[in-house]
Design a protein around this motif. Structure first.
Motif, PDB file in Angstrom:
ATOM      1  N   MET A 121      -2.701  43.552  67.388  1.00  0.00           N
ATOM      2  CA  MET A 121      -4.154  44.419  67.619  1.00  0.00           C
ATOM      3  C   MET A 121      -3.556  44.803  69.116  1.00  0.00           C
ATOM      4  N   GLN A 122      -4.506  46.125  69.479  1.00  0.00           N
ATOM      5  CA  GLN A 122      -3.854  46.837  70.349  1.00  0.00           C
ATOM      6  C   GLN A 122      -4.198  45.638  71.681  1.00  0.00           C
ATOM      7  N   VAL A 123      -2.561  45.699  73.092  1.00  0.00           N
ATOM      8  CA  VAL A 123      -2.901  45.246  74.236  1.00  0.00           C
ATOM      9  C   VAL A 123      -2.640  46.239  75.317  1.00  0.00           C
ATOM     10  N   PHE A 134     -10.215  45.483  84.295  1.00  0.00           N
ATOM     11  CA  PHE A 134      -9.951  44.711  83.379  1.00  0.00           C
ATOM     12  C   PHE A 134     -10.684  43.302  84.026  1.00  0.00           C
ATOM     13  N   LEU A 135     -10.494  42.282  85.467  1.00  0.00           N
ATOM     14  CA  LEU A 135     -10.693  42.070  85.798  1.00  0.00           C
ATOM     15  C   LEU A 135     -11.662  40.866  86.322  1.00  0.00           C
ATOM     16  N   LEU A 155      -5.691  41.277  75.904  1.00  0.00           N
ATOM     17  CA  LEU A 155      -6.536  42.460  74.843  1.00  0.00           C
ATOM     18  C   LEU A 155      -7.721  42.394  75.216  1.00  0.00           C
ATOM     19  N   VAL A 156      -7.975  43.414  75.467  1.00  0.00           N
ATOM     20  CA  VAL A 156      -9.444  44.162  75.159  1.00  0.00           C
ATOM     21  C   VAL A 156     -11.076  43.833  74.164  1.00  0.00           C
ATOM     22  N   ARG A 160     -13.936  43.735  77.595  1.00  0.00           N
ATOM     23  CA  ARG A 160     -13.865  42.828  78.003  1.00  0.00           C
ATOM     24  C   ARG A 160     -12.557  42.041  77.827  1.00  0.00           C
ATOM     25  N   VAL A 161     -12.215  42.038  78.619  1.00  0.00           N
ATOM     26  CA  VAL A 161     -10.634  41.081  78.397  1.00  0.00           C
ATOM     27  C   VAL A 161     -10.580  39.734  78.448  1.00  0.00           C
ATOM     28  N   VAL A 162     -10.194  39.726  77.062  1.00  0.00           N
ATOM     29  CA  VAL A 162     -11.051  37.831  76.284  1.00  0.00           C
ATOM     30  C   VAL A 162      -9.738  37.119  76.500  1.00  0.00           C
ATOM     31  N   SER A 163      -8.453  37.652  76.265  1.00  0.00           N
ATOM     32  CA  SER A 163      -7.050  37.164  75.824  1.00  0.00           C
ATOM     33  C   SER A 163      -6.106  37.700  77.019  1.00  0.00           C
ATOM     34  N   ILE A 164      -4.607  36.811  77.817  1.00  0.00           N
ATOM     35  CA  ILE A 164      -4.365  36.718  79.025  1.00  0.00           C
ATOM     36  C   ILE A 164      -2.966  36.215  78.558  1.00  0.00           C
TER      37      ILE A 164
END
Length: 239
Positions: A121-123, A134-135, A155-156, A160-164
């Motif tokens: 997926m796009q990151v 983003f944060l 990953l947005v 919304r950022v859901v994973s970092i």
């Protein structure tokens, strides 16, 4: 491309990269502090044991462990067998705990992120320049750390950022991954894509991307399985 990128490290070398990323060392290779990239110096554990799938094992000791005790622990370490199951405690577990007079330990699997793993997926890369975009909504705490944990890949999902995934232990040779995924967004492949993107960014820096976790962290282990990470050993520390 450098020679270092062309040569695949052995399991023993990967474990050495791992312990050097986890902890600072003095000139005698004694452990000093936890090697966190942000300010602060928490003490390292008194004993580290790295067991590998090749059968090699080695240990390191904190600077204040007496030399005679260190030699006793080292002799036991040399007798550790090949590791195949990361849930298997060290052969001399009871002896380590007794000699160090401790009841507190940590243990978990260690992985190399292979070069062929790519994000599905796009990151995006999160830096000081774009962090405020983003944060928010779950990752505000990362703003104070962002300069220290590069690369930091996110990953947005629906703006919304859901994973970092970010570098939480750093040396000139290797980075250790720190992964955070919001509740409600787990089990969807987001974490795996983020880790893969982070690993690509680390390799561009000509460093080795490493991933490790605790034996009771089943969510993190599922990410490792989903990505097909290369298991090279198990770490064990006595606090």
């Amino acid at each position: 491309m450098s020679d270092r990128k062309n040569i695949k490290p052995t399991s023993r070398e990967l474990m050495e990269f791992h312990v050097e990323a986890l902890f600072t060392h003095d000139q005698n290779m004694r452990l000093r502090t936890i090697n966190e990239p942000w300010p602060g110096e928490d003490p390292a554990p008194r004993f580290f044991l790295g067991r590998t799938i090749e059968g090699t094992a080695f240990c390191r000791f904190r600077y204040d462990v007496p030399e005679m005790l260190a030699r006793q622990l080292e002799e036991l370490c040399a007798d550790e067998p090949i590791i195949s199951d990361f849930q298997t405690k060290p052969k001399h577990f009871e002896a380590y705990m007794n000699l160090l007079q401790s009841e507190r330990f940590t243990m978990g699997p260690c992985y190399l992120i292979p070069e062929e793993i790519m994000p599905t997926m796009q990151v995006v890369s999160i830096t000081r320049d774009n962090m405020k975009e983003f944060l928010y909504d779950g990752f505000e705490w990362l703003i104070s750390e962002i300069e220290y944990v590069q690369p930091c890949i996110a990953l947005v999902h629906e703006s919304r950022v859901v994973s970092i995934c970010r570098s939480v232990r750093v040396t000139s040779r290797a980075h250790e991954a720190g992964l955070e995924t919001l509740d409600g967004f787990r089990g969807k492949g987001y974490a795996a894509a983020t880790v893969a993107g982070w690993a690509m960014a680390v390799r561009k820096m000509e460093c080795v991307p490493l991933y490790s976790t605790l034996w009771e962290n089943f969510a993190s282990q599922r990410v490792a399985r989903k990505l097909g990470l290369s298991f090279y050993g198990v770490n064990f520390t006595v606090i």
